[in-house]
Write a protein that holds these residues in place. Structure first.
Motif, PDB file in Angstrom:
ATOM      1  N   GLY A   1      43.444  25.818  38.813  1.00 37.65           N
ATOM      2  CA  GLY A   1      44.705  25.747  38.719  1.00 37.65           C
ATOM      3  C   GLY A   1      44.749  27.557  38.289  1.00 37.65           C
ATOM      4  N   ILE A   2      44.296  28.130  38.185  1.00 35.55           N
ATOM      5  CA  ILE A   2      44.817  29.465  37.376  1.00 35.55           C
ATOM      6  C   ILE A   2      44.279  30.732  38.646  1.00 35.55           C
ATOM      7  CG2 ILE A   2      44.114  28.958  35.086  1.00 35.55           C
ATOM      8  CD1 ILE A   2      41.301  29.884  34.524  1.00 35.55           C
ATOM      9  N   ALA A   3      43.941  30.108  40.075  1.00 37.14           N
ATOM     10  CA  ALA A   3      43.905  31.270  40.976  1.00 37.14           C
ATOM     11  C   ALA A   3      45.401  32.245  41.143  1.00 37.14           C
ATOM     12  CB  ALA A   3      43.636  30.310  42.159  1.00 37.14           C
ATOM     13  N   ALA A   4      46.654  31.322  40.576  1.00 40.54           N
ATOM     14  CA  ALA A   4      47.554  32.568  40.955  1.00 40.54           C
ATOM     15  C   ALA A   4      47.475  33.351  40.435  1.00 40.54           C
ATOM     16  CB  ALA A   4      48.316  31.328  40.375  1.00 40.54           C
ATOM     17  N   PHE A   5      46.917  33.636  38.421  1.00 40.41           N
ATOM     18  CA  PHE A   5      46.992  35.226  38.146  1.00 40.41           C
ATOM     19  C   PHE A   5      46.396  36.217  38.501  1.00 40.41           C
ATOM     20  CE2 PHE A   5      47.794  31.524  35.054  1.00 40.41           C
ATOM     21  CZ  PHE A   5      48.869  31.992  33.891  1.00 40.41           C
ATOM     22  N   SER A   6      45.273  35.662  39.221  1.00 37.16           N
ATOM     23  CA  SER A   6      43.652  36.294  39.768  1.00 37.16           C
ATOM     24  C   SER A   6      44.502  36.899  41.424  1.00 37.16           C
ATOM     25  CB  SER A   6      42.797  35.365  40.333  1.00 37.16           C
ATOM     26  OG  SER A   6      41.805  35.456  38.995  1.00 37.16           O
ATOM     27  N   ILE A   7      45.333  35.797  41.985  1.00 36.38           N
ATOM     28  CA  ILE A   7      45.457  36.154  43.101  1.00 36.38           C
ATOM     29  C   ILE A   7      47.057  37.680  43.382  1.00 36.38           C
ATOM     30  CG2 ILE A   7      47.219  35.742  45.400  1.00 36.38           C
ATOM     31  CD1 ILE A   7      46.011  32.591  45.016  1.00 36.38           C
ATOM     32  N   GLY A   8      48.233  37.246  41.702  1.00 29.59           N
ATOM     33  CA  GLY A   8      49.168  37.750  41.450  1.00 29.59           C
ATOM     34  C   GLY A   8      48.327  39.446  41.129  1.00 29.59           C
ATOM     35  N   ALA A   9      47.231  39.138  40.063  1.00 32.38           N
ATOM     36  CA  ALA A   9      46.697  40.887  39.982  1.00 32.38           C
ATOM     37  C   ALA A   9      45.795  41.287  41.510  1.00 32.38           C
ATOM     38  CB  ALA A   9      45.574  40.110  39.130  1.00 32.38           C
ATOM     39  N   SER A  10      45.815  40.932  42.391  1.00 36.05           N
ATOM     40  CA  SER A  10      45.258  41.288  43.631  1.00 36.05           C
ATOM     41  C   SER A  10      45.823  41.713  44.372  1.00 36.05           C
ATOM     42  CB  SER A  10      44.560  39.684  43.812  1.00 36.05           C
ATOM     43  OG  SER A  10      45.586  38.999  44.762  1.00 36.05           O
ATOM     44  N   LEU A  11      47.293  41.133  44.535  1.00 36.72           N
ATOM     45  CA  LEU A  11      48.785  41.541  44.831  1.00 36.72           C
ATOM     46  C   LEU A  11      48.902  43.713  44.315  1.00 36.72           C
ATOM     47  CD1 LEU A  11      51.588  39.075  44.918  1.00 36.72           C
ATOM     48  CD2 LEU A  11      49.244  39.731  47.129  1.00 36.72           C
ATOM     49  N   PHE A  12      48.805  43.325  43.378  1.00 38.58           N
ATOM     50  CA  PHE A  12      48.462  44.811  42.473  1.00 38.58           C
ATOM     51  C   PHE A  12      47.725  46.065  42.817  1.00 38.58           C
ATOM     52  CE2 PHE A  12      51.145  42.349  39.825  1.00 38.58           C
ATOM     53  CZ  PHE A  12      52.638  43.256  40.183  1.00 38.58           C
ATOM     54  N   SER A  13      46.170  44.709  43.401  1.00 37.93           N
ATOM     55  CA  SER A  13      45.347  45.773  43.219  1.00 37.93           C
ATOM     56  C   SER A  13      44.726  46.345  44.120  1.00 37.93           C
ATOM     57  CB  SER A  13      43.567  45.156  42.895  1.00 37.93           C
ATOM     58  OG  SER A  13      44.018  44.042  42.015  1.00 37.93           O
ATOM     59  N   LEU A  14      45.660  45.380  45.577  1.00 38.10           N
ATOM     60  CA  LEU A  14      45.843  45.674  46.624  1.00 38.10           C
ATOM     61  C   LEU A  14      46.544  46.913  46.713  1.00 38.10           C
ATOM     62  CD1 LEU A  14      45.291  44.985  49.631  1.00 38.10           C
ATOM     63  CD2 LEU A  14      47.724  43.754  49.404  1.00 38.10           C
ATOM     64  N   VAL A  15      48.299  46.971  46.467  1.00 29.72           N
ATOM     65  CA  VAL A  15      48.512  48.248  46.049  1.00 29.72           C
ATOM     66  C   VAL A  15      47.654  49.639  46.068  1.00 29.72           C
ATOM     67  CG1 VAL A  15      50.717  49.103  45.363  1.00 29.72           C
ATOM     68  CG2 VAL A  15      50.596  46.798  46.715  1.00 29.72           C
ATOM     69  N   ARG A  16      47.110  49.306  44.959  1.00 22.56           N
ATOM     70  CA  ARG A  16      47.012  50.476  44.071  1.00 22.56           C
ATOM     71  C   ARG A  16      45.514  51.159  44.928  1.00 22.56           C
ATOM     72  NH1 ARG A  16      42.784  52.671  41.355  1.00 22.56           N
ATOM     73  NH2 ARG A  16      42.960  53.136  39.224  1.00 22.56           N
ATOM     74  N   SER A  17      44.989  49.692  45.729  1.00 16.76           N
ATOM     75  CA  SER A  17      43.574  50.744  46.437  1.00 16.76           C
ATOM     76  C   SER A  17      43.468  51.313  47.779  1.00 16.76           C
ATOM     77  CB  SER A  17      42.969  49.413  46.394  1.00 16.76           C
ATOM     78  OG  SER A  17      42.820  48.627  46.721  1.00 16.76           O
ATOM     79  N   ILE A  18      45.434  50.873  48.722  1.00 14.30           N
ATOM     80  CA  ILE A  18      44.690  51.602  49.676  1.00 14.30           C
ATOM     81  C   ILE A  18      44.570  53.186  50.404  1.00 14.30           C
ATOM     82  CG2 ILE A  18      47.199  51.937  51.773  1.00 14.30           C
ATOM     83  CD1 ILE A  18      48.508  50.446  49.873  1.00 14.30           C
ATOM     84  N   PRO A  19      43.618  53.135  50.666  1.00 13.91           N
ATOM     85  CA  PRO A  19      43.155  54.300  51.186  1.00 13.91           C
ATOM     86  C   PRO A  19      43.330  55.609  52.026  1.00 13.91           C
ATOM     87  CG  PRO A  19      42.254  52.251  52.499  1.00 13.91           C
ATOM     88  CD  PRO A  19      43.366  51.526  50.980  1.00 13.91           C
ATOM     89  N   ILE A  20      44.626  55.851  51.519  1.00  8.13           N
ATOM     90  CA  ILE A  20      45.178  57.147  52.116  1.00  8.13           C
ATOM     91  C   ILE A  20      45.521  58.092  51.447  1.00  8.13           C
ATOM     92  CG2 ILE A  20      47.199  57.716  53.963  1.00  8.13           C
ATOM     93  CD1 ILE A  20      47.226  54.374  54.195  1.00  8.13           C
ATOM     94  N   PRO A  21      45.257  59.754  51.799  1.00 14.26           N
ATOM     95  CA  PRO A  21      44.882  60.528  50.861  1.00 14.26           C
ATOM     96  C   PRO A  21      46.646  60.212  50.341  1.00 14.26           C
ATOM     97  CG  PRO A  21      43.418  60.205  52.123  1.00 14.26           C
ATOM     98  CD  PRO A  21      44.070  59.643  52.727  1.00 14.26           C
TER      99      PRO A  21
END
Length: 427
Positions: free
Chosen positions: A29-49
């Motif tokens: 039921g609270i997986a949406a919160f983790s998924i939402g945070a993972s989207l920001f993690s995804l943007v922040r972690s794109i491994p392009i210098p």
């Protein structure tokens, strides 16, 4: 009834137990919160210098860390509210009041004292205990077990008191919303009194708080079991082993150990947001390697000598790349297939052990703690999760290793399939 059928029946009965379902539904039921945070993690972690330099120079790194930190540092609150809600719903009571009672009980047990460090006007560092201050850690990964336990107990006590009619009864003429408020008062108050007693009792122990007791005695040791290659491999082994009997093993292991995995995941996310090393490396390797063996098998199917296997491989390749395994699980099939059982069960654990070894000796960059979606292909997942090209290279090599492990078992099945196709053509 065969032994396999009896075993499957017992496992399915366990999965249907009321409190197992409550815990599973609560985390889902609270997986949406983790998924939402993972989207920001995804943007922040794109491994392009160039991208990373842009984020740092513009200050976007700090901004993107806000939702990541919010979820990881307040996850225990989400857990206790969700569990209280599911308990109320499971027992046929209004779920929102049950959720609020669970939350209030959790906060009663939460210590209102924390170690802080400040800098005075003279520039000197001053540290010590501060009263009426809540450490953010106890509301995040450190408090997940307390949230789960207190949420279950508090909400169940609340429901029990309502079932025993320990409540103020209002006339039928009173609106339901008002009557509900008065009905909640006495059972909620009694539950809070019980939890106040818990708090006072633990204040007179060497632990000081129930939160410290549960984290020290229960959560930290259990989470630590998986913080090594063998523990993580065992977690994956059990899930895949259950699949062989037609049981969704991944879902069942998550239902029983979801709190452990989430505690480690949120701790890793908090470390990522703070720029620190992940405390639970192996728990972070579960997602990319859960289905990597099926991807390797799919590649073998694409180049199979069997017409039916080749067709299945081409059909399943797009989904297998993104870790959707059902076409192979049911179409090959993997389930109840003794030939494919050995590689299917062992490849995820082997992947974890090998990757952990290479990361610990420095050949592959370690995980940063970023939270990523489980549909990202394993090589790309490792590239982004490590912020290093070594992760991508190792991910590709690992897919080939998994295919090599499946190869001798696959050839046995392929020979049988080709023989059957040849006989059908003769007829």
């Amino acid at each position: 009834m065969s032994k396999i059928e009896r075993f499957s029946e017992k496992v399915m009965k366990f999965a249907q137990l009321r409190y197992v379902k409550i815990i599973m539904n609560s985390f889902l039921g609270i997986a949406a919160f983790s998924i939402g945070a993972s989207l920001f993690s995804l943007v922040r972690s794109i491994p392009i210098p160039i991208w990373q330099e842009f984020l740092n120079n513009t200050g976007l790194t700090s901004i993107l860390n806000i939702p990541i930190s919010m979820v990881s540092n307040l996850y225990a609150i989400m857990v206790v509210i969700s569990i209280g809600y599911e308990v109320g719903k499971s027992f046929g009571q209004r779920p929102l009041p049950a959720a609020m009672v669970a939350f209030g009980s959790f906060m009663i047990l939460t210590p209102f004292v924390a170690n802080i460090s400040l800098t005075n006007e003279a520039g000197e560092a001053v540290s010590g205990l501060a009263q009426n201050v809540i450490s953010i850690g106890v509301l995040g990964s450190q408090g997940i077990f307390l949230a789960m336990i207190s949420g279950l107990i508090a909400a169940r006590l609340y429901v029990f008191l309502l079932e025993k009619n320990v409540k103020i009864r209002m006339p039928d003429s009173v609106p339901p919303s008002v009557a509900g408020m008065f009905e909640t008062m006495i059972p909620a108050g009694l539950v809070f009194i019980i939890f106040i007693v818990f708090r006072v009792v633990f204040e007179h122990t060497s632990f000081g708080t129930m939160q410290t007791f549960i984290y020290t005695i229960l959560q930290k040791p259990i989470v630590g079991i998986g913080a090594n290659p063998i523990g993580a491999a065992l977690y994956l082994f059990v899930g895949k082993f259950l699949w062989m009997f037609g049981i969704h093993g991944d879902l069942l292991t998550y239902a029983t150990l979801g709190s452990v995995r989430q505690a480690a995941t949120q701790a890793n996310m908090a470390a990522f947001a703070a720029g620190e090393a992940v405390p639970y490396l192996e728990w972070g390797l579960l997602t990319p390697f859960a289905n990597i063996g099926i991807f390797g098998l799919t590649l073998l199917l694409v180049f199979s000598k069997s017409k039916q296997y080749k067709s299945l491989g081409k059909l399943a390749l797009p989904t297998s790349i993104f870790n959707i395994t059902e076409p192979i699980m049911f179409g090959f099939p993997i389930i109840l297939n003794p030939i494919m059982a050995i590689p299917f069960v062992l490849t995820p654990g082997i992947s974890v052990v090998l990757t952990s070894l290479l990361m610990n000796i420095g050949i592959v960059a370690p995980l940063t703690g970023v939270a990523l979606s489980n549909v990202i292909p394993a090589p790309i997942y490792l590239w982004m999760a490590t912020n290093s090209i070594t992760g991508l290279i190792w991910g590709v090599i690992l897919v080939l290793i998994n295919a090599a492990i499946f190869f001798p078992f696959f050839k046995v099945a392929e020979r049988t399939a080709v023989k059957g196709e040849n006989e059908a053509e003769v007829k």
